[in-house]
Write a protein that holds these residues in place. Structure first.
Motif, mmCIF file in Angstrom:
data_model
loop_
_atom_site.group_PDB
_atom_site.id
_atom_site.type_symbol
_atom_site.label_atom_id
_atom_site.label_comp_id
_atom_site.label_asym_id
_atom_site.label_seq_id
_atom_site.Cartn_x
_atom_site.Cartn_y
_atom_site.Cartn_z
ATOM 1 N N ASN A 137 -4.002 -7.897 -4.566
ATOM 2 C CA ASN A 137 -5.198 -8.552 -5.134
ATOM 3 C C ASN A 137 -6.224 -7.537 -5.657
ATOM 4 O O ASN A 137 -7.426 -7.820 -5.709
ATOM 5 C CB ASN A 137 -5.873 -9.481 -4.106
ATOM 6 N N ARG A 138 -5.758 -6.393 -6.056
ATOM 7 C CA ARG A 138 -6.624 -5.361 -6.627
ATOM 8 C C ARG A 138 -6.435 -5.390 -8.147
ATOM 9 O O ARG A 138 -5.841 -4.527 -8.754
ATOM 10 C CB ARG A 138 -6.299 -3.995 -6.020
ATOM 11 N N PHE A 173 -0.506 -3.335 -7.168
ATOM 12 C CA PHE A 173 -1.939 -3.651 -7.082
ATOM 13 C C PHE A 173 -2.169 -5.163 -7.162
ATOM 14 O O PHE A 173 -3.042 -5.710 -6.473
ATOM 15 C CB PHE A 173 -2.710 -2.943 -8.198
ATOM 16 N N LYS A 175 0.838 -1.212 0.000
ATOM 17 C CA LYS A 175 0.000 0.000 0.000
ATOM 18 C C LYS A 175 0.864 1.249 0.000
ATOM 19 O O LYS A 175 0.579 2.225 -0.702
ATOM 20 C CB LYS A 175 -0.923 -0.012 1.219
ATOM 21 N N GLU A 235 -8.450 -5.289 -10.824
ATOM 22 C CA GLU A 235 -9.079 -4.338 -11.742
ATOM 23 C C GLU A 235 -8.221 -3.075 -11.873
ATOM 24 O O GLU A 235 -8.027 -2.546 -12.970
ATOM 25 C CB GLU A 235 -10.484 -3.987 -11.259
ATOM 26 N N GLU A 236 -7.717 -2.596 -10.735
ATOM 27 C CA GLU A 236 -6.867 -1.405 -10.768
ATOM 28 C C GLU A 236 -5.535 -1.697 -11.458
ATOM 29 O O GLU A 236 -4.987 -0.846 -12.175
ATOM 30 C CB GLU A 236 -6.630 -0.900 -9.344
#
Length: 377
Positions: free
Chosen positions: A344-345, A340, A313, A347-348
């Motif tokens: 596990n983000r 990202f 982060k 889409e971003e």
């Protein structure tokens, strides 16, 4: 006393290769044997005398014929006649009908002892022009000027060193080394030139020889920050990381507010898997840079160090800082995409990689990473 003003793009005046110029016809046209006083027209308040010359030939030609003559256009410094036509229409907006007359003036540069007017310091004039070109990054042009100045004084150490710097920036390291060696024969205790030689040797993939040149620079001034910085980099190329760290630490002992040294130390610590220590260095560098202006690359490297520590982060925040300064930097975008992914983000992450591929459709790594993200959506 006819005066000719030349733009600074005519560097071949300095080398003596330019002996022709084209001007709209004057009320009293020039004739063979006339004396010319030639000046740089750098800015209206600062005209610098170049030389005096004698007219050897004058040919009067119509504009319609002039714009068809590629050979003559090239003599005037243009790529072809169409480029000459475009420029002359700007220079002489009311004098470009087909019947408008121009004079093609050929001249011979006179030796200074035959001048009618005030003589000049030709070497100083040429060197100043070279320095200006060097400072704005026009190294191919400035090296021409330094070479011309050296014809006047082949043993000028300053000019030899500057020509070497030019050649190094143009990737011609062997010729640069010849300049440095010639300068060092006259000033063997010039640590600045020894360091420049070390840099050229390093760029020639000769790190051992570069270290020897750096040794000479250190004998002259062991506390020179520039010498220490490049010495550290030479040690890095030799894989002598402890010695490199000692160089960077010595710089920071002498000047704790040197952001480049903090940055270099951080890069090295990252390379030897000391990410926590590297982070501290990047923070110091950023604090110092932010007092002046932000540094996108340092934010990116700090993000990379945080990635190594699984602090994803925080890494994203650093990449955002870097991208706020360089929004189309595909490396920063890819790094943010990977962070990202680790979060596990997906889409971003996909959005990051898509933007990379818009900027550079041939970025194969971004395509592979995007495909992997899509599989996880």
């Amino acid at each position: 006393m006819p005066i000719l003003l030349f733009g600074s793009r005519h560097l071949d005046l300095i080398t003596g290769e330019k002996t022709t110029t084209i001007r709209k016809i004057w009320k009293k046209p020039l004739s063979q044997g006339d004396r010319l006083h030639c000046y740089w027209n750098l800015v209206s308040k600062e005209r610098k005398k170049l030389f005096e010359a004698e007219v050897t030939d004058v040919e009067v030609t119509k504009f319609a014929d002039l714009v068809k003559n590629d050979e003559l256009a090239c003599e005037e410094g243009f790529n072809d006649a169409s480029e000459l036509e475009s420029e002359f229409k700007k220079m002489y907006p009311e004098h470009t009908s087909d019947e408008s007359l121009f004079q093609v003036i050929r001249f011979h540069k006179l030796p200074m002892n035959e001048w009618e007017g005030a003589q000049i310091n030709e070497k100083a004039m040429i060197t100043k022009r070279a320095d200006i070109l060097f400072d704005v990054g026009k190294f191919d042009k400035s090296v021409i000027c330094y070479s011309a100045a050296l014809k006047i004084d082949p043993d000028d150490v300053y000019i030899l060193n500057k020509k070497g710097d030019n050649l190094s920036r143009l990737g011609n390291f062997q010729e640069a080394l010849k300049c440095y060696d010639q300068a060092l024969r006259m000033e063997p205790d010039n640590g600045y030139i020894w360091n420049n030689k070390a840099i050229a040797l390093l760029n020639s993939n000769r790190p051992e020889d570069a270290l020897k040149a750096s040794d000479n620079a250190m004998e002259i001034d062991e506390n020179n920050l520039i010498v220490l910085y490049w010495r550290g980099f030479i040690f890095e190329m030799l894989g002598r990381f402890d010695d490199a760290l000692k160089c960077y630490d010595k710089i920071l002992d002498l000047n704790p507010n040197d952001p480049e040294a903090w940055n270099a130390k951080g890069n090295l610590l990252s390379q030897i898997d000391r990410a926590e220590d590297a982070l501290e260095c990047y923070d110091h560098s950023l604090e110092l840079c932010l007092e002046d202006e932000p540094d996108a690359s340092t934010w990116n490297r700090k993000g990379n160090a945080l990635m190594e520590l699984n602090r994803f982060k925080e890494a994203v925040e650093c990449y955002d800082k870097a991208l706020s300064m360089e929004p189309d930097n595909e490396i920063f975008l890819s790094n943010k995409g990977v962070a990202f992914m680790e979060l596990n983000r997906f889409e971003e992450a996909v959005l990051c990689f898509k933007k990379v591929l818009i900027i550079n459709p041939n970025n194969g790594d971004a395509q592979i990473l995007m495909d992997e993200c899509l599989e996880n959506l």
